[in-house]
Design a protein around this motif. Sequence first.
Motif, PDB file in Angstrom:
ATOM      1  N   PHE A 150       0.824  -1.212   0.000  1.00  0.00           N
ATOM      2  CA  PHE A 150       0.000   0.000   0.000  1.00  0.00           C
ATOM      3  C   PHE A 150       0.859   1.263   0.000  1.00  0.00           C
ATOM      4  N   SER A 151       0.562   2.154  -0.939  1.00  0.00           N
ATOM      5  CA  SER A 151       1.266   3.436  -1.004  1.00  0.00           C
ATOM      6  C   SER A 151       0.446   4.377  -1.858  1.00  0.00           C
ATOM      7  N   GLY A 152       0.891   5.608  -1.994  1.00  0.00           N
ATOM      8  CA  GLY A 152       0.183   6.540  -2.862  1.00  0.00           C
ATOM      9  C   GLY A 152       0.148   7.933  -2.280  1.00  0.00           C
ATOM     10  N   PRO A 153      -0.465   8.859  -3.014  1.00  0.00           N
ATOM     11  CA  PRO A 153      -0.485  10.247  -2.554  1.00  0.00           C
ATOM     12  C   PRO A 153      -1.533  10.468  -1.469  1.00  0.00           C
ATOM     13  N   LEU A 154      -1.286  11.467  -0.639  1.00  0.00           N
ATOM     14  CA  LEU A 154      -2.319  11.926   0.283  1.00  0.00           C
ATOM     15  C   LEU A 154      -3.445  12.552  -0.530  1.00  0.00           C
ATOM     16  N   VAL A 155      -4.673  12.122  -0.278  1.00  0.00           N
ATOM     17  CA  VAL A 155      -5.841  12.745  -0.894  1.00  0.00           C
ATOM     18  C   VAL A 155      -6.433  13.719   0.128  1.00  0.00           C
ATOM     19  N   VAL A 156      -6.793  14.914  -0.354  1.00  0.00           N
ATOM     20  CA  VAL A 156      -7.346  15.928   0.549  1.00  0.00           C
ATOM     21  C   VAL A 156      -8.732  16.352   0.086  1.00  0.00           C
ATOM     22  N   SER A 157      -9.544  16.822   1.033  1.00  0.00           N
ATOM     23  CA  SER A 157     -10.808  17.458   0.674  1.00  0.00           C
ATOM     24  C   SER A 157     -10.616  18.963   0.819  1.00  0.00           C
ATOM     25  N   MET A 158     -11.317  19.732  -0.009  1.00  0.00           N
ATOM     26  CA  MET A 158     -11.164  21.197   0.019  1.00  0.00           C
ATOM     27  C   MET A 158     -12.504  21.839   0.345  1.00  0.00           C
ATOM     28  N   ARG A 159     -12.458  22.790   1.269  1.00  0.00           N
ATOM     29  CA  ARG A 159     -13.650  23.594   1.583  1.00  0.00           C
ATOM     30  C   ARG A 159     -13.256  25.065   1.551  1.00  0.00           C
ATOM     31  N   PRO A 160     -13.956  25.888   0.759  1.00  0.00           N
ATOM     32  CA  PRO A 160     -13.687  27.329   0.809  1.00  0.00           C
ATOM     33  C   PRO A 160     -14.249  27.887   2.124  1.00  0.00           C
ATOM     34  N   ILE A 161     -13.385  28.569   2.867  1.00  0.00           N
ATOM     35  CA  ILE A 161     -13.798  29.124   4.162  1.00  0.00           C
ATOM     36  C   ILE A 161     -13.615  30.645   4.119  1.00  0.00           C
ATOM     37  N   ALA A 162     -14.598  31.361   4.617  1.00  0.00           N
ATOM     38  CA  ALA A 162     -14.486  32.822   4.689  1.00  0.00           C
ATOM     39  C   ALA A 162     -13.215  33.177   5.459  1.00  0.00           C
ATOM     40  N   ASN A 163     -12.448  34.140   4.901  1.00  0.00           N
ATOM     41  CA  ASN A 163     -11.144  34.449   5.505  1.00  0.00           C
ATOM     42  C   ASN A 163     -11.219  34.657   7.020  1.00  0.00           C
ATOM     43  N   GLU A 164     -12.253  35.331   7.448  1.00  0.00           N
ATOM     44  CA  GLU A 164     -12.321  35.654   8.887  1.00  0.00           C
ATOM     45  C   GLU A 164     -12.658  34.427   9.743  1.00  0.00           C
ATOM     46  N   HIS A 165     -13.017  33.325   9.111  1.00  0.00           N
ATOM     47  CA  HIS A 165     -13.359  32.119   9.872  1.00  0.00           C
ATOM     48  C   HIS A 165     -12.276  31.034   9.839  1.00  0.00           C
ATOM     49  N   VAL A 166     -11.204  31.283   9.078  1.00  0.00           N
ATOM     50  CA  VAL A 166     -10.198  30.226   8.883  1.00  0.00           C
ATOM     51  C   VAL A 166      -9.591  29.773  10.222  1.00  0.00           C
ATOM     52  N   ASP A 167      -9.199  30.736  11.046  1.00  0.00           N
ATOM     53  CA  ASP A 167      -8.591  30.379  12.333  1.00  0.00           C
ATOM     54  C   ASP A 167      -9.536  29.534  13.184  1.00  0.00           C
ATOM     55  N   GLN A 168     -10.804  29.934  13.177  1.00  0.00           N
ATOM     56  CA  GLN A 168     -11.800  29.204  13.975  1.00  0.00           C
ATOM     57  C   GLN A 168     -11.998  27.782  13.412  1.00  0.00           C
ATOM     58  N   ALA A 169     -11.992  27.666  12.089  1.00  0.00           N
ATOM     59  CA  ALA A 169     -12.143  26.340  11.462  1.00  0.00           C
ATOM     60  C   ALA A 169     -10.984  25.421  11.851  1.00  0.00           C
ATOM     61  N   ILE A 170      -9.784  25.982  11.926  1.00  0.00           N
ATOM     62  CA  ILE A 170      -8.620  25.191  12.362  1.00  0.00           C
ATOM     63  C   ILE A 170      -8.831  24.711  13.797  1.00  0.00           C
ATOM     64  N   GLU A 171      -9.220  25.639  14.657  1.00  0.00           N
ATOM     65  CA  GLU A 171      -9.403  25.297  16.075  1.00  0.00           C
ATOM     66  C   GLU A 171     -10.454  24.202  16.267  1.00  0.00           C
ATOM     67  N   ILE A 172     -11.556  24.340  15.553  1.00  0.00           N
ATOM     68  CA  ILE A 172     -12.653  23.366  15.715  1.00  0.00           C
ATOM     69  C   ILE A 172     -12.218  21.980  15.239  1.00  0.00           C
ATOM     70  N   THR A 173     -11.622  21.915  14.055  1.00  0.00           N
ATOM     71  CA  THR A 173     -11.306  20.595  13.492  1.00  0.00           C
ATOM     72  C   THR A 173     -10.137  19.937  14.221  1.00  0.00           C
ATOM     73  N   LYS A 174      -9.252  20.753  14.794  1.00  0.00           N
ATOM     74  CA  LYS A 174      -8.131  20.230  15.577  1.00  0.00           C
ATOM     75  C   LYS A 174      -8.622  19.370  16.736  1.00  0.00           C
ATOM     76  N   ARG A 175      -9.829  19.632  17.209  1.00  0.00           N
ATOM     77  CA  ARG A 175     -10.371  18.900  18.355  1.00  0.00           C
ATOM     78  C   ARG A 175     -10.826  17.494  17.974  1.00  0.00           C
ATOM     79  N   PHE A 176     -10.773  17.174  16.685  1.00  0.00           N
ATOM     80  CA  PHE A 176     -11.212  15.853  16.230  1.00  0.00           C
ATOM     81  C   PHE A 176     -10.079  15.091  15.535  1.00  0.00           C
ATOM     82  N   PRO A 177      -9.037  14.720  16.285  1.00  0.00           N
ATOM     83  CA  PRO A 177      -7.908  14.021  15.668  1.00  0.00           C
ATOM     84  C   PRO A 177      -8.325  12.697  15.024  1.00  0.00           C
TER      85      PRO A 177
END
Lengths: 255, 255
Positions: A150-177
């Motif tokens: 098993f090998s291969g590239p990391l696949v990512v999902s993309m969500r456009p986030i309003a600039n003023e919410h980016v920091d908050q989006a990081i904080e929220i998702t960080k809580r779900f390792p």
Amino acid sequence: MKSKEVRQRIRSGEFQQNTSGACDEFVQANVVILPKEFAFDFFLYAYRNQKACPLIDVLEAGVYESRLAKGSDIRTDIPLYHVYENGKLQEKRADIIDVFQDDYVTFLLGCSFTFESQLLKNGISLRHVESKKNVAMYRTNIATIPAGRFSGPLVVSMRPIANEHVDQAIEITKRFPNMHGAPVHIGDPSEIGIDEIERPDYGEFVDIKDKETPVFWACGVTPQAAAVQANIPYMITHAPGHMFITDWTNDDFVS
Amino acid sequence: MKSKEVRQRIRSGEFQQNTSGACDEFVQANVVILPKEFAFDFFLYAYRNQKACPLIDVLEAGVYESRLAKGSDIRTDIPLYHVYENGKLQEKRADIIDVFQDDYVTFLLGCSFTFESQLLKNGISLRHVESKKNVAMYRTNIATIPAGRFSGPLVVSMRPIANEHVDQAIEITKRFPNMHGAPVHIGDPSEIGIDEIERPDYGEFVDIKDKETPVFWACGVTPQAAAVQANIPYMITHAPGHMFITDWTNDDFVS
């Protein structure tokens, strides 16, 4: 609706659509089912790439009830299955009763639906949800750590986030390792090898508007892509967006 | 001494004793080596019982260099090996060059030496270290979660801690979830099925004095005991106290 009721409706054939937004507070899982012969290497691949492949349950060979969902049956409780042979999608099925074998091992992996519901609750809008599209996913130039075949590239999902919410989006998702955690990349797609943001490798593109930033999270398609690339003779997965719904709530998995 | 130097001295046969206190700042690991046929079930057992079996590296079949120690050789870099056949200790060896096979899978598990060095640094004395004994270990009445043919009781290590230091010992060890983390039990041994505290199942007893409390941590002997009980045809482990020394420092694993 409770998770158990939805699983029952899926099992009876009454519920056949994708599970996005169904049972919001319950954890949904990506599913990969493989012959035991390949299970150790796949386990190792997931263990080495936890951000993309956050294991939340592993079932023994031949077992089809998950500890995360009492009375569940992994052979019937997913709305749509994909069957791969030698790395090629061969069949789509509503259940896998007839094909499930005693030596099949099931892996459940955390899924971004959990953190999406938390983002929405916090007033961060998600365009693919609003427009009822499947999230846009891309193969990157970031290599995963190989394990066995098993090998291969990391696949990512993309969500456009309003600039003023980016920091908050990081904080929220960080809580779900266990559900991919914090973003792996923020901003310029070309920095992670995505040349045409309008043409995702999986899912559907949504516009990135002015004053929005594309934010990229590790994606549960990564291990499926690695398993397809590994060209193993037989594999069953959930169909994209058609997840396995557990009895665990999102709060059970907050770190 | 640096970890690499000690591994070199072990490899050359110059260093043959146990590794307690050698390379204090470097993480040491419990080692279990099994034929690949049993590796998935053992992996699953460790995954389901992380407190007793904190995996810090898993090597592919036939691989003998750990990612945690560049240039290492798992066949030579441990001072003493135990070879089990059908669940019985058959041989003690200084290296396993002659017996290591292409299909052998190596598991490295966190070890309490890491948190012990942190306890000592913080002025919490450990009687078994002072008296140069192997820590006392006990089979409890707490069952681990079985996986395939692996099952058995949780094995714990016991350290008498001065009453006024118990809270601090909890706080310190909690910071090392990959090295067994916080204690699983504090106080009365009979509550976890230990009837004769003076007679440990492994290691050596040390006195519990007035104004001291016996504190019990999950122990890396647990998976070895499960593997012995599983009666698999062939298995190699480190000899108790004779660990594999990695290049990672204790601080790399603080949560």
